[in-house]
Design a protein around this motif. Structure first.
Motif, PDB file in Angstrom:
ATOM      1  N   PHE A   1       0.834  -1.201   0.000  1.00  0.00           N
ATOM      2  CA  PHE A   1       0.000   0.000   0.000  1.00  0.00           C
ATOM      3  C   PHE A   1       0.870   1.254   0.000  1.00  0.00           C
ATOM      4  O   PHE A   1       0.639   2.189  -0.780  1.00  0.00           O
ATOM      5  CB  PHE A   1      -0.921  -0.023   1.225  1.00  0.00           C
ATOM      6  CG  PHE A   1      -1.993   1.021   1.211  1.00  0.00           C
ATOM      7  CD1 PHE A   1      -3.201   0.779   0.584  1.00  0.00           C
ATOM      8  CD2 PHE A   1      -1.803   2.242   1.844  1.00  0.00           C
ATOM      9  CE1 PHE A   1      -4.209   1.738   0.575  1.00  0.00           C
ATOM     10  CE2 PHE A   1      -2.794   3.206   1.841  1.00  0.00           C
ATOM     11  CZ  PHE A   1      -4.003   2.961   1.207  1.00  0.00           C
ATOM     12  N   VAL A   2       1.890   1.266   0.847  1.00  0.00           N
ATOM     13  CA  VAL A   2       2.805   2.417   0.929  1.00  0.00           C
ATOM     14  C   VAL A   2       3.585   2.559  -0.378  1.00  0.00           C
ATOM     15  O   VAL A   2       3.683   3.659  -0.941  1.00  0.00           O
ATOM     16  CB  VAL A   2       3.768   2.272   2.134  1.00  0.00           C
ATOM     17  CG1 VAL A   2       4.869   3.319   2.094  1.00  0.00           C
ATOM     18  CG2 VAL A   2       2.980   2.354   3.433  1.00  0.00           C
ATOM     19  N   ARG A   3       4.140   1.456  -0.873  1.00  0.00           N
ATOM     20  CA  ARG A   3       4.910   1.484  -2.121  1.00  0.00           C
ATOM     21  C   ARG A   3       4.041   2.000  -3.279  1.00  0.00           C
ATOM     22  O   ARG A   3       4.447   2.898  -4.019  1.00  0.00           O
ATOM     23  CB  ARG A   3       5.445   0.089  -2.438  1.00  0.00           C
ATOM     24  CG  ARG A   3       6.327   0.047  -3.690  1.00  0.00           C
ATOM     25  CD  ARG A   3       6.717  -1.375  -4.086  1.00  0.00           C
ATOM     26  NE  ARG A   3       5.533  -2.157  -4.435  1.00  0.00           N
ATOM     27  CZ  ARG A   3       5.077  -3.211  -3.759  1.00  0.00           C
ATOM     28  NH1 ARG A   3       5.720  -3.657  -2.699  1.00  0.00           N
ATOM     29  NH2 ARG A   3       3.993  -3.846  -4.143  1.00  0.00           N
ATOM     30  N   ASP A   4       2.836   1.459  -3.423  1.00  0.00           N
ATOM     31  CA  ASP A   4       1.952   1.872  -4.512  1.00  0.00           C
ATOM     32  C   ASP A   4       1.559   3.340  -4.391  1.00  0.00           C
ATOM     33  O   ASP A   4       1.500   4.056  -5.390  1.00  0.00           O
ATOM     34  CB  ASP A   4       0.691   1.000  -4.550  1.00  0.00           C
ATOM     35  CG  ASP A   4       0.988  -0.437  -4.932  1.00  0.00           C
ATOM     36  OD1 ASP A   4       2.117  -0.717  -5.416  1.00  0.00           O
ATOM     37  OD2 ASP A   4       0.093  -1.294  -4.729  1.00  0.00           O
ATOM     38  N   HIS A   5       1.292   3.797  -3.178  1.00  0.00           N
ATOM     39  CA  HIS A   5       0.911   5.200  -2.975  1.00  0.00           C
ATOM     40  C   HIS A   5       2.030   6.149  -3.407  1.00  0.00           C
ATOM     41  O   HIS A   5       1.801   7.076  -4.173  1.00  0.00           O
ATOM     42  CB  HIS A   5       0.557   5.460  -1.515  1.00  0.00           C
ATOM     43  CG  HIS A   5       0.306   6.904  -1.225  1.00  0.00           C
ATOM     44  ND1 HIS A   5      -0.874   7.530  -1.527  1.00  0.00           N
ATOM     45  CD2 HIS A   5       1.113   7.859  -0.706  1.00  0.00           C
ATOM     46  CE1 HIS A   5      -0.796   8.804  -1.192  1.00  0.00           C
ATOM     47  NE2 HIS A   5       0.407   9.029  -0.683  1.00  0.00           N
ATOM     48  N   PHE A   6       3.232   5.918  -2.905  1.00  0.00           N
ATOM     49  CA  PHE A   6       4.321   6.838  -3.202  1.00  0.00           C
ATOM     50  C   PHE A   6       4.825   6.690  -4.636  1.00  0.00           C
ATOM     51  O   PHE A   6       5.241   7.670  -5.244  1.00  0.00           O
ATOM     52  CB  PHE A   6       5.460   6.697  -2.198  1.00  0.00           C
ATOM     53  CG  PHE A   6       5.117   7.273  -0.838  1.00  0.00           C
ATOM     54  CD1 PHE A   6       4.750   8.594  -0.693  1.00  0.00           C
ATOM     55  CD2 PHE A   6       5.167   6.485   0.300  1.00  0.00           C
ATOM     56  CE1 PHE A   6       4.435   9.141   0.541  1.00  0.00           C
ATOM     57  CE2 PHE A   6       4.847   6.997   1.544  1.00  0.00           C
ATOM     58  CZ  PHE A   6       4.484   8.327   1.662  1.00  0.00           C
ATOM     59  N   LYS A   7       4.795   5.499  -5.203  1.00  0.00           N
ATOM     60  CA  LYS A   7       5.217   5.307  -6.599  1.00  0.00           C
ATOM     61  C   LYS A   7       4.276   6.034  -7.547  1.00  0.00           C
ATOM     62  O   LYS A   7       4.688   6.528  -8.582  1.00  0.00           O
ATOM     63  CB  LYS A   7       5.284   3.830  -6.945  1.00  0.00           C
ATOM     64  CG  LYS A   7       6.495   3.148  -6.372  1.00  0.00           C
ATOM     65  CD  LYS A   7       7.115   2.270  -7.429  1.00  0.00           C
ATOM     66  CE  LYS A   7       8.325   1.579  -6.861  1.00  0.00           C
ATOM     67  NZ  LYS A   7       9.548   2.062  -7.395  1.00  0.00           N
ATOM     68  N   ARG A   8       3.000   6.081  -7.200  1.00  0.00           N
ATOM     69  CA  ARG A   8       1.997   6.744  -8.029  1.00  0.00           C
ATOM     70  C   ARG A   8       2.338   8.234  -8.229  1.00  0.00           C
ATOM     71  O   ARG A   8       2.061   8.800  -9.264  1.00  0.00           O
ATOM     72  CB  ARG A   8       0.632   6.606  -7.378  1.00  0.00           C
ATOM     73  CG  ARG A   8      -0.516   7.049  -8.229  1.00  0.00           C
ATOM     74  CD  ARG A   8      -1.859   6.755  -7.595  1.00  0.00           C
ATOM     75  NE  ARG A   8      -1.804   5.624  -6.677  1.00  0.00           N
ATOM     76  CZ  ARG A   8      -2.509   5.544  -5.564  1.00  0.00           C
ATOM     77  NH1 ARG A   8      -3.345   6.486  -5.227  1.00  0.00           N
ATOM     78  NH2 ARG A   8      -2.397   4.487  -4.779  1.00  0.00           N
ATOM     79  N   PHE A   9       2.937   8.850  -7.222  1.00  0.00           N
ATOM     80  CA  PHE A   9       3.218  10.274  -7.280  1.00  0.00           C
ATOM     81  C   PHE A   9       4.674  10.601  -7.552  1.00  0.00           C
ATOM     82  O   PHE A   9       5.065  11.761  -7.543  1.00  0.00           O
ATOM     83  CB  PHE A   9       2.763  10.938  -5.967  1.00  0.00           C
ATOM     84  CG  PHE A   9       1.289  10.793  -5.742  1.00  0.00           C
ATOM     85  CD1 PHE A   9       0.381  11.491  -6.516  1.00  0.00           C
ATOM     86  CD2 PHE A   9       0.802   9.927  -4.772  1.00  0.00           C
ATOM     87  CE1 PHE A   9      -0.972  11.343  -6.327  1.00  0.00           C
ATOM     88  CE2 PHE A   9      -0.553   9.769  -4.573  1.00  0.00           C
ATOM     89  CZ  PHE A   9      -1.454  10.487  -5.353  1.00  0.00           C
ATOM     90  N   GLU A  10       5.479   9.576  -7.792  1.00  0.00           N
ATOM     91  CA  GLU A  10       6.883   9.793  -8.087  1.00  0.00           C
ATOM     92  C   GLU A  10       7.032  10.382  -9.491  1.00  0.00           C
ATOM     93  O   GLU A  10       6.363   9.958 -10.431  1.00  0.00           O
ATOM     94  CB  GLU A  10       7.621   8.446  -8.023  1.00  0.00           C
ATOM     95  CG  GLU A  10       8.879   8.496  -7.239  1.00  0.00           C
ATOM     96  CD  GLU A  10       9.479   7.094  -7.088  1.00  0.00           C
ATOM     97  OE1 GLU A  10      10.188   6.916  -6.107  1.00  0.00           O
ATOM     98  OE2 GLU A  10       9.242   6.221  -7.927  1.00  0.00           O
ATOM     99  N   ILE A  11       7.920  11.338  -9.633  1.00  0.00           N
ATOM    100  CA  ILE A  11       8.183  11.946 -10.935  1.00  0.00           C
ATOM    101  C   ILE A  11       9.183  11.060 -11.675  1.00  0.00           C
ATOM    102  O   ILE A  11      10.251  10.742 -11.157  1.00  0.00           O
ATOM    103  CB  ILE A  11       8.737  13.369 -10.785  1.00  0.00           C
ATOM    104  CG1 ILE A  11       7.690  14.249 -10.102  1.00  0.00           C
ATOM    105  CG2 ILE A  11       9.139  13.931 -12.132  1.00  0.00           C
ATOM    106  CD1 ILE A  11       8.188  15.632  -9.745  1.00  0.00           C
TER     107      ILE A  11
END
Length: 132
Positions: free
Chosen positions: A119-129
């Motif tokens: 959940f954490v990985r998917d959340h932050f990867k979604r907003f990574e440039i």
């Protein structure tokens, strides 16, 4: 370019699992509230008012412990099944030291450790440039 430190926290009123988002796998750290059912029963036998006061004091200590961890990060994701994440956010908003930290809330059911990490990985990867 400065690297942003990111943290996901799955939490309820008694436990918080801290999951650092980074390239290397880091173990989940857990912070627990000191107030348990045994404390509640013991203080409730004496006075309901005393029980609520003790519970609020212990909850405040729990949020202070979490705040000390959060201060080391630029972005924080608070998620979990209870209102504890919103209570923590309100606690943090009273302190100007957290004004520059991006904090997001998401409702989530109980999860296994692997589900929390995903959940954490998917959340932050979604907003990574993405840089090419």
């Amino acid at each position: 370019m400065k690297t942003l430190k990111k943290l996901g926290i799955w939490m309820d009123h008694s436990n918080a699992n801290l999951i650092e988002f980074s390239d290397e796998v880091k173990p989940t750290r857990t912070i627990s509230a000191d107030f348990d059912n045994r404390d509640m029963e013991e203080t409730l036998q004496r006075s309901e008012n005393e029980m609520h006061n003790k519970q609020q004091h212990k909850q405040g200590s729990y949020y202070k412990d979490l705040a000390a961890e959060i201060r080391n990060f630029n972005e924080v994701l608070l998620f979990g099944p209870t209102s504890a994440k919103a209570e923590l956010l309100n606690f943090l908003r009273k302190d100007h030291r957290f004004a520059d930290i991006k904090i997001e809330l998401h409702n989530a059911d109980k999860m296994t450790d692997k589900q929390q990490h995903a959940f954490v990985r998917d959340h932050f990867k979604r907003f990574e440039i993405k840089t090419l």
